[in-house]
Design a protein around this motif. Structure first.
Motif, PDB file in Angstrom:
ATOM      1  N   ASP A   1      38.883  40.744  36.422  1.00  0.00           N
ATOM      2  CA  ASP A   1      38.019  41.650  37.178  1.00  0.00           C
ATOM      3  C   ASP A   1      38.529  43.083  37.118  1.00  0.00           C
TER       4      ASP A   1
ATOM      5  N   GLN B   1      41.285  35.329  37.093  1.00  0.00           N
ATOM      6  CA  GLN B   1      40.088  36.054  37.522  1.00  0.00           C
ATOM      7  C   GLN B   1      40.420  37.439  38.068  1.00  0.00           C
ATOM      8  N   GLU B   2      41.488  37.563  38.835  1.00  0.00           N
ATOM      9  CA  GLU B   2      41.858  38.860  39.410  1.00  0.00           C
ATOM     10  C   GLU B   2      42.184  39.870  38.314  1.00  0.00           C
TER      11      GLU B   2
ATOM     12  N   ASN C   1      37.540  36.244  30.360  1.00  0.00           N
ATOM     13  CA  ASN C   1      37.140  34.930  30.858  1.00  0.00           C
ATOM     14  C   ASN C   1      38.272  33.913  30.767  1.00  0.00           C
TER      15      ASN C   1
END
Length: 81
Positions: free
Chosen positions: A17, A13-14, A9
């Motif tokens: 993920d 984000q990439e 977190n």
């Protein structure tokens, strides 16, 4: 896994993920080990809902090796075992 999720977190984000996806098999195996009422779970539920990323061989291995230390038994349903 909780610490790793917290780390995910905090990073891009990439990257988060892809890291979280790379751990999908481990997350699903851990989910299986910590779910309650295993004796009420069907093979279909485990295969399709709890551990869809695991192969049949991986599922057979984890189910076959599962032992509940609290009750001293394999508490899985006869259908699963």
């Amino acid at each position: 896994l909780a610490q790793l999720k917290h780390w995910c977190n905090d990073v891009a984000q990439e990257l988060a993920d892809s890291a979280w996806e790379a751990l999908r098999h481990i997350r699903q195996a851990a989910d299986f080990l910590v779910i309650s009422r295993k004796q009420m779970r069907t093979w279909r539920e485990i295969r399709n809902d709890i551990c869809p990323a695991l192969s049949l061989q991986q599922l057979e291995r984890i189910v076959g090796m599962y032992w509940d230390d609290m009750s001293g038994t394999n508490v899985l349903s006869a259908e699963v075992c």
